[in-house]
Design a protein around this motif. Structure first.
Motif, PDB file in Angstrom:
ATOM      1  N   ILE A   1       0.830  -1.204   0.000  1.00  0.00           N
ATOM      2  CA  ILE A   1       0.000   0.000   0.000  1.00  0.00           C
ATOM      3  C   ILE A   1       0.862   1.251   0.000  1.00  0.00           C
ATOM      4  O   ILE A   1       0.626   2.198  -0.760  1.00  0.00           O
ATOM      5  N   ILE A   2       1.886   1.265   0.838  1.00  0.00           N
ATOM      6  CA  ILE A   2       2.726   2.460   0.978  1.00  0.00           C
ATOM      7  C   ILE A   2       3.479   2.754  -0.317  1.00  0.00           C
ATOM      8  O   ILE A   2       3.514   3.894  -0.797  1.00  0.00           O
ATOM      9  N   VAL A   3       4.087   1.725  -0.909  1.00  0.00           N
ATOM     10  CA  VAL A   3       4.839   1.920  -2.153  1.00  0.00           C
ATOM     11  C   VAL A   3       3.908   2.341  -3.276  1.00  0.00           C
ATOM     12  O   VAL A   3       4.225   3.241  -4.073  1.00  0.00           O
ATOM     13  N   ALA A   4       2.744   1.705  -3.366  1.00  0.00           N
ATOM     14  CA  ALA A   4       1.803   2.030  -4.445  1.00  0.00           C
ATOM     15  C   ALA A   4       1.311   3.467  -4.333  1.00  0.00           C
ATOM     16  O   ALA A   4       1.191   4.172  -5.342  1.00  0.00           O
ATOM     17  N   LEU A   5       1.011   3.922  -3.115  1.00  0.00           N
ATOM     18  CA  LEU A   5       0.575   5.310  -2.944  1.00  0.00           C
ATOM     19  C   LEU A   5       1.691   6.289  -3.297  1.00  0.00           C
ATOM     20  O   LEU A   5       1.430   7.355  -3.870  1.00  0.00           O
ATOM     21  N   ALA A   6       2.934   5.933  -2.965  1.00  0.00           N
ATOM     22  CA  ALA A   6       4.065   6.803  -3.306  1.00  0.00           C
ATOM     23  C   ALA A   6       4.241   6.892  -4.817  1.00  0.00           C
ATOM     24  O   ALA A   6       4.481   7.981  -5.367  1.00  0.00           O
ATOM     25  N   VAL A   7       4.124   5.754  -5.502  1.00  0.00           N
ATOM     26  CA  VAL A   7       4.233   5.753  -6.965  1.00  0.00           C
ATOM     27  C   VAL A   7       3.095   6.553  -7.575  1.00  0.00           C
ATOM     28  O   VAL A   7       3.301   7.372  -8.488  1.00  0.00           O
ATOM     29  N   GLU A   8       1.892   6.335  -7.075  1.00  0.00           N
ATOM     30  CA  GLU A   8       0.719   7.044  -7.609  1.00  0.00           C
ATOM     31  C   GLU A   8       0.862   8.552  -7.456  1.00  0.00           C
ATOM     32  O   GLU A   8       0.614   9.312  -8.393  1.00  0.00           O
ATOM     33  N   LEU A   9       1.269   8.995  -6.266  1.00  0.00           N
ATOM     34  CA  LEU A   9       1.369  10.432  -6.014  1.00  0.00           C
ATOM     35  C   LEU A   9       2.460  11.081  -6.853  1.00  0.00           C
ATOM     36  O   LEU A   9       2.247  12.138  -7.465  1.00  0.00           O
TER      37      LEU A   9
ATOM     38  N   TRP B   1      -5.856  16.430 -15.765  1.00  0.00           N
ATOM     39  CA  TRP B   1      -5.388  15.095 -16.193  1.00  0.00           C
ATOM     40  C   TRP B   1      -4.197  14.643 -15.361  1.00  0.00           C
ATOM     41  O   TRP B   1      -3.227  15.384 -15.243  1.00  0.00           O
ATOM     42  N   PRO B   2      -4.239  13.431 -14.808  1.00  0.00           N
ATOM     43  CA  PRO B   2      -5.384  12.515 -14.650  1.00  0.00           C
ATOM     44  C   PRO B   2      -6.083  12.785 -13.325  1.00  0.00           C
ATOM     45  O   PRO B   2      -5.667  13.681 -12.567  1.00  0.00           O
ATOM     46  N   SER B   3      -7.104  12.007 -12.989  1.00  0.00           N
ATOM     47  CA  SER B   3      -7.796  12.190 -11.725  1.00  0.00           C
ATOM     48  C   SER B   3      -7.015  11.523 -10.596  1.00  0.00           C
ATOM     49  O   SER B   3      -6.921  10.294 -10.529  1.00  0.00           O
ATOM     50  N   GLY B   4      -6.469  12.327  -9.702  1.00  0.00           N
ATOM     51  CA  GLY B   4      -5.739  11.776  -8.572  1.00  0.00           C
ATOM     52  C   GLY B   4      -6.652  11.096  -7.568  1.00  0.00           C
ATOM     53  O   GLY B   4      -6.257  10.136  -6.903  1.00  0.00           O
ATOM     54  N   HIS B   5      -7.903  11.587  -7.452  1.00  0.00           N
ATOM     55  CA  HIS B   5      -8.851  10.955  -6.537  1.00  0.00           C
ATOM     56  C   HIS B   5      -9.142   9.516  -6.964  1.00  0.00           C
ATOM     57  O   HIS B   5      -9.175   8.610  -6.123  1.00  0.00           O
TER      58      HIS B   5
END
Length: 260
Positions: free
Chosen positions: A92-100, A129-133
């Motif tokens: 979860i932590i790595v994925a959120l960091a990559v996403e942000l 672009w894109p939707s961060g939410h």
């Protein structure tokens, strides 16, 4: 650790490059086709707004805001760590960091304006672009569903977790379009970003957990489930022979002579 960093770097640049390219094409090339379709859908939502829908979409948006995402992520990570599943919490932590990080890079490089309609509620200072939410919702609740699916083999918890992830992602995406904050294609791009961030994070965590297998103090016989949760059962490379005690005679030395 080197393999994990390689997976992270390649994944990040790949997803960012694709989203930047597609975003620039939609913003500057396909304005008469894709752009016009986006505007039509946004206008359609504006014409069907109601006070009830305004309230529902506000609640869904709140769940996908940074405080809501951070709060749920902390709870999920804490539970995973308490269950001795630290590697799954790292997902979860790595994925959120990559996403942000990918979101911020793509968002400011493409700089697509938000829909030219009346917005419901406040508008973030970022671009469209894109939707961060949507991306953050996919990462958090999709990642939670992955963790639950890995922890338990029971069908009901898995179905509930995935149903929550799908419903919330769809609800947040529709809410952002309904409120005039994003074009439909922005929400689609957020979905792609979220799925890609989860995929990249899973590869990073697997590479990280596989690295110590050859040098971990548990020895080569220890086993891992691929997520960094190492088994406490050790398998010895060679069975050690047990020492068999020699039989001791119950006869005294003076009696042994008589027997012989």
């Amino acid at each position: 650790m080197g393999r994990a960093a390689e997976e992270l770097g390649i994944g990040f640049f790949a997803v960012a490059a694709v989203l930047i390219l597609v975003g620039l094409l939609i913003t500057h090339v396909f304005t008469a086709s894709v752009g016009r379709w986006d505007e039509h859908i946004n206008a359609l939502f504006v014409g069907h707004r109601t006070p009830t829908d305004d309230r529902i979409t506000a609640d869904l948006t709140f769940l996908a805001n940074t405080p809501g995402i951070a709060a749920v992520a902390l709870v999920v990570s804490a539970v995973a760590i308490a269950l001795h599943r630290a590697a799954r919490a790292a997902l979860i932590i790595v994925a959120l960091a990559v996403e942000l990080s990918a979101f911020l890079s793509v968002n400011y490089l493409v700089a697509r304006p938000r829909p030219d309609v009346v917005h419901v509620g406040s508008t973030p200072s970022t671009f469209s672009w894109p939707s961060g939410h949507v991306a953050a919702t996919v990462v958090l609740y999709g990642g939670t569903a992955l963790i639950i699916s890995a922890i338990t083999s029971r069908v009901l918890p898995r179905l509930v977790a995935w149903a929550v992830a799908v419903v919330l992602t769809a609800g947040v995406g529709l809410s952002r379009v309904y409120r005039g904050e994003h074009h439909p294609t922005d929400a689609m791009a957020g979905l792609v970003l979220g799925v890609a961030a989860l995929y990249i994070a899973s590869r990073v965590v697997r590479a990280w957990s596989a690295a110590p297998e050859t040098s971990a103090p548990d020895g080569p016989g220890s086993r891992s489930d691929g997520w960094g949760a190492r088994s406490s059962v050790r398998i010895d490379e060679r069975a050690q022979p047990r020492e068999v005690p020699q039989a001791r005679s119950s006869l005294r030395p003076d009696e042994m002579g008589e027997v012989s």
